[in-house]
Scaffold this active site. Structure first.
Site, PDB file in Angstrom:
ATOM      1  N   ASP A 126       0.856  -1.184   0.000  1.00  0.00           N
ATOM      2  CA  ASP A 126       0.000   0.000   0.000  1.00  0.00           C
ATOM      3  C   ASP A 126       0.897   1.240   0.000  1.00  0.00           C
ATOM      4  O   ASP A 126       1.613   1.490   0.968  1.00  0.00           O
ATOM      5  CB  ASP A 126      -0.863  -0.037   1.274  1.00  0.00           C
ATOM      6  N   ASP A 227      -2.685   4.624  -2.901  1.00  0.00           N
ATOM      7  CA  ASP A 227      -3.717   5.134  -2.009  1.00  0.00           C
ATOM      8  C   ASP A 227      -4.121   6.571  -2.379  1.00  0.00           C
ATOM      9  O   ASP A 227      -3.252   7.440  -2.502  1.00  0.00           O
ATOM     10  CB  ASP A 227      -3.154   5.116  -0.574  1.00  0.00           C
ATOM     11  N   GLU A 281      -6.513   3.306  -6.250  1.00  0.00           N
ATOM     12  CA  GLU A 281      -7.710   3.412  -5.424  1.00  0.00           C
ATOM     13  C   GLU A 281      -8.563   4.501  -6.051  1.00  0.00           C
ATOM     14  O   GLU A 281      -8.109   5.625  -6.227  1.00  0.00           O
ATOM     15  CB  GLU A 281      -7.363   3.807  -3.990  1.00  0.00           C
ATOM     16  N   HIS A 348     -11.139  -2.401   4.157  1.00  0.00           N
ATOM     17  CA  HIS A 348     -10.911  -1.795   5.477  1.00  0.00           C
ATOM     18  C   HIS A 348     -11.613  -0.449   5.631  1.00  0.00           C
ATOM     19  O   HIS A 348     -11.610   0.109   6.720  1.00  0.00           O
ATOM     20  CB  HIS A 348      -9.406  -1.617   5.680  1.00  0.00           C
ATOM     21  N   ASP A 349     -12.163   0.104   4.554  1.00  0.00           N
ATOM     22  CA  ASP A 349     -12.874   1.385   4.649  1.00  0.00           C
ATOM     23  C   ASP A 349     -14.378   1.193   4.733  1.00  0.00           C
ATOM     24  O   ASP A 349     -15.127   2.165   4.614  1.00  0.00           O
ATOM     25  CB  ASP A 349     -12.545   2.261   3.431  1.00  0.00           C
TER      26      ASP A 349
HETATM   27  C1  GLC Z   1      -7.588   5.702   1.607  1.00  0.00           C
HETATM   28  C2  GLC Z   1      -7.506   4.545   2.572  1.00  0.00           C
HETATM   29  C3  GLC Z   1      -8.106   4.947   3.878  1.00  0.00           C
HETATM   30  C4  GLC Z   1      -7.319   6.115   4.418  1.00  0.00           C
HETATM   31  C5  GLC Z   1      -7.262   7.251   3.404  1.00  0.00           C
HETATM   32  C6  GLC Z   1      -6.212   8.255   3.779  1.00  0.00           C
HETATM   33  O1  GLC Z   1      -8.889   6.013   1.269  1.00  0.00           O
HETATM   34  O2  GLC Z   1      -8.126   3.406   2.024  1.00  0.00           O
HETATM   35  O3  GLC Z   1      -8.123   3.898   4.804  1.00  0.00           O
HETATM   36  O4  GLC Z   1      -7.897   6.563   5.607  1.00  0.00           O
HETATM   37  O5  GLC Z   1      -6.907   6.794   2.117  1.00  0.00           O
HETATM   38  O6  GLC Z   1      -4.938   7.732   3.540  1.00  0.00           O
END
Ligand code: GLC
Length: 576
Positions: A126, A227, A281, A348-349
């Site tokens: 990540d 990310d 993402e 995880h979100d």
């Molecule tokens: C992405 C991640 C999330 C995080 C955000 C800030 O959306 O998936 O978990 O809080 O970025 O890095």
């Protein structure tokens, strides 16, 4: 084309256009390991704790390599484990080359990676480089004075110009600019104030990031997940914008044309040099945006994931199946010829898969989890499974705000207070949809703390671990876990489920999701009952069934063109 043919076509004897294949399934364009892969996502602090400190760690993952292997998965994406003050559970990195001690050390990482590779499992890292932590050395330097060499690693707005134009922050109800008295200026943070945005316009910053990526690529990681990277490129003249555009924040705050220059450069510097794959993402706000990120001829990223479907079920009112079908079908057809998608409904979100898209009541939890896994593993795209969803792990119940520690949940709560929303209603929605639901420790067995840790777990274990756990499901041939394994095998052994053309049946049917997958002569019929009712479904394909590939019940009931599906029944047939 053979040399002779090329010569003839150049001389004008016939067309130089390659002849179109009869059935140009996506497949035939370009087969890749990451398209065929089944990805398993590990949230490292919640997977397995080896030393009793209550946090999952690398040695814990090493203990469970046999389990990962037994699932049949071929890729692991692990959320960040770098050095971090952990304001956003590691998505705030203070040193990209160091490991947070709670996960172990670099030797442990190397052993874990080697263990995965020995089992044929690829590893996806990540990369959190839209922003860093405010504790990163770059930011400490950058904020120290306007003349500092690192000043341009971040976005600053001098206070003598007045207040900067409003920018929405995804985590901070007060907006995305933070005043810093050290240099009398504001800095930008799309997420929390401890997560300042890096300035990608600065070539020095870009080289620093590529060097970090090379460091990990040399170690042998096989892929990167970028990310929040759509925000990396923004209009840095920071014009005033009309209020009320928060819902379309990507369009306003990110995705500027320079994003593609950065990604092309990153591809040249890192991805293509080391043969690693990359996933974005987010997918922009149109299909065009998404194609621009991943179409092969652009040489940027390779895989994209969009939020249209996962965002359908954000309140206890749930979602309509026809919306889910529409979302998956639209995206599939937009990517039928070029580009490639990730298929997922949880991570995880988000809250848990079965609680949001299935039915987590004791009666239907197992069958509906099996049905959802059948779905995710039989669509075109790289299939993603979030840890615990192979067991049907569910949401927890956290009705009070004091129970929350996640920065996103707390930010939303403060925003709801400020907007004078109905807080009782807000809490119901948060309890249902908060990402904390998806971060509880993995349920390994019925021993203390679900076998996750001998110490006090960092996050509460779901009390239903006594029934839902790996050990119990190992023993039951028809468990969610064993169904998942069968489904992974089915997908891995049948190219049609990876590359085959997807065709939706009965778009408007409110309870059944049915579709075919076709690759040359190989044709499959997938029927999924998304409801707790017995439902009849008609399809001409039912008359040509050759055999059953998978079924989460012992039997099925077909008469001619009609099948009666049991609650949450999921069945895949081969067709003649
Ligand atoms: C992405 C991640 C999330 C995080 C955000 C800030 O959306 O998936 O978990 O809080 O970025 O890095």
């Amino acid at each position: 084309m053979k040399k002779f043919t090329v010569l003839l076509c150049l001389l004008g004897f016939f067309s130089c256009q390659p002849t179109k294949k009869e059935n140009p399934a996506h497949a035939e364009q370009d087969k890749q390991w990451w398209k065929e892969g089944v990805l398993y996502q590990i949230y490292p602090q919640s997977f397995k704790d080896s030393d009793g400190d209550g946090f999952g760690d690398f040695k814990g993952v090493i203990q469970k390599l046999g389990y990962l292997d037994s699932l049949g998965i071929t890729m692991v994406w692990m959320n960040p484990f770098f050095m971090s003050p952990l304001v956003d559970n590691g998505y705030d990195v203070s040193d990209y080359r160091a490991i947070h001690p709670r996960y172990g050390n670099m030797k442990d990482f190397d052993r874990m990676l080697e263990g995965m590779h020995k089992r044929g499992i690829k590893f996806v890292l990540d990369m959190v480089v839209n922003h860093s932590s405010d504790q990163h050395e770059w930011f400490k330097q950058s904020r120290s004075s306007r003349a500092n060499l690192y000043r341009n690693y971040y976005h600053w707005w001098p206070a003598e110009k007045g207040k900067p134009p409003y920018r929405h922050s995804l985590f901070d109800p007060e907006g995305a600019w933070e005043y810093d008295s050290l240099s009398n200026a504001y800095y930008l943070h799309t997420f929390a104030e401890q997560q300042p945005d890096l300035n990608w316009e600065n070539p020095k910053l870009r080289q620093e990031v590529y060097n970090i990526m090379k460091f990990w690529a040399k170690k042998g990681v096989d892929g990167f997940r970028m990310d929040a990277f759509q925000f990396a490129s923004k209009d840095t003249t920071f014009p005033e914008w009309p209020q009320g555009h928060e819902k379309e924040f990507i369009k306003w705050y990110g995705l500027r044309p320079q994003l593609h220059e950065y990604l092309k450069e990153m591809n040249q510097e890192v991805f293509s040099k080391y043969g690693v794959f990359s996933v974005a993402e987010g997918a922009g706000s149109t299909f065009g945006d998404a194609h621009d990120l991943v179409d092969p001829d652009r040489k940027e990223l390779q895989l994209v994931y969009h939020f249209d479907a996962v965002d359908l079920s954000k309140t206890p009112a749930g979602y309509q199946l026809k919306d889910l079908k529409r979302s998956f079908t639209r995206w599939d057809s937009a990517f039928a010829e070029r580009g490639w998608l990730a298929i997922f409904l949880a991570n995880h979100d988000n809250a848990r898969l079965v609680s949001r898209f299935g039915n987590d009541s004791p009666q239907f939890r197992a069958v509906s989890a099996q049905m959802l896994n059948t779905f995710l593993l039989s669509m075109r795209g790289t299939a993603y499974t979030y840890y615990g969803d192979e067991l049907g792990m569910t949401n927890i119940d956290m009705p009070r705000i004091e129970q929350y520690e996640d920065i996103e949940a707390i930010g939303k709560y403060l925003a709801a207070l400020a907007a004078k929303e109905n807080i009782a209603e807000f809490m119901k929605v948060l309890n249902y949809s908060s990402r904390e639901n998806g971060r509880t420790p993995m349920q390994w067995n019925s021993a203390k703390n679900a076998g996750f840790s001998t110490g006090a777990p960092w996050k509460m274990v779901n009390p239903n671990y006594l029934e839902i756990n790996v050990a119990a499901q190992e023993k039951a041939p028809n468990s969610v876990l064993n169904h998942f394994r069968k489904m992974v095998r089915l997908r891995t052994n049948n190219e049609v489920l990876v590359y085959g053309k997807y065709k939706l049946l009965q778009a408007e049917h409110p309870k059944i999701y049915g579709y075919t997958r076709t690759l040359k002569q190989d044709k499959r019929l997938v029927l999924l009952n998304f409801s707790a009712d017995r439902v009849n479904f008609e399809a001409a394909e039912l008359a040509t069934i050759a055999n059953v590939n998978i079924n989460n019940y012992d039997s099925y009931n077909i008469r001619g063109n009609r099948i009666e599906l049991l609650p949450y029944q999921a069945i895949i047939f081969s067709l003649k």
